[in-house]
Design an enzyme around this catalytic site. Sequence first.
Site, PDB file in Angstrom:
ATOM      1  N   ARG A   6      28.870  14.623  42.641  1.00 43.93           N
ATOM      2  CA  ARG A   6      27.633  14.080  42.055  1.00 43.93           C
ATOM      3  C   ARG A   6      26.813  15.156  41.360  1.00 43.93           C
ATOM      4  NH1 ARG A   6      24.628  11.767  46.826  1.00 43.93           N
ATOM      5  NH2 ARG A   6      25.571  13.616  47.728  1.00 43.93           N
ATOM      6  N   ASN A  10      27.132   8.173  45.728  1.00 51.54           N
ATOM      7  CA  ASN A  10      28.257   7.913  46.613  1.00 51.54           C
ATOM      8  C   ASN A  10      28.161   6.483  47.117  1.00 51.54           C
ATOM      9  OD1 ASN A  10      29.326  10.502  46.502  1.00 51.54           O
ATOM     10  ND2 ASN A  10      28.284  11.194  48.347  1.00 51.54           N
TER      11      ASN A  10
END
Length: 91
Positions: free
Chosen positions: A20, A38
């Site tokens: 990320r 996520n």
Amino acid sequence: MKRVRAHLRIYGRVQGVGFRWSMSREARKLGVHGWVRNLPDGTVEAVIEGDPERVEALIGWAHQGPPLARVTRVEVKWEEPEGLEGFKVVG
């Protein structure tokens, strides 16, 4: 300037490997807007908007990810742009 929006689902070893934050850094470099998070099933979801070539470049990056990631599949759904600004890591 034409703007496109892609909704991504990234599969493989993509959590716990800095995916990320690396995607956020890459998006900012490219000038792409959106968010990444996520999901509980171990995948990563992202919505990205911007210039078509830059969005395609970030999708290409997502197929590799950061060094510790092992991406097995990237699903891409094209959607209507909503005018997102900036890039955030959420969830």
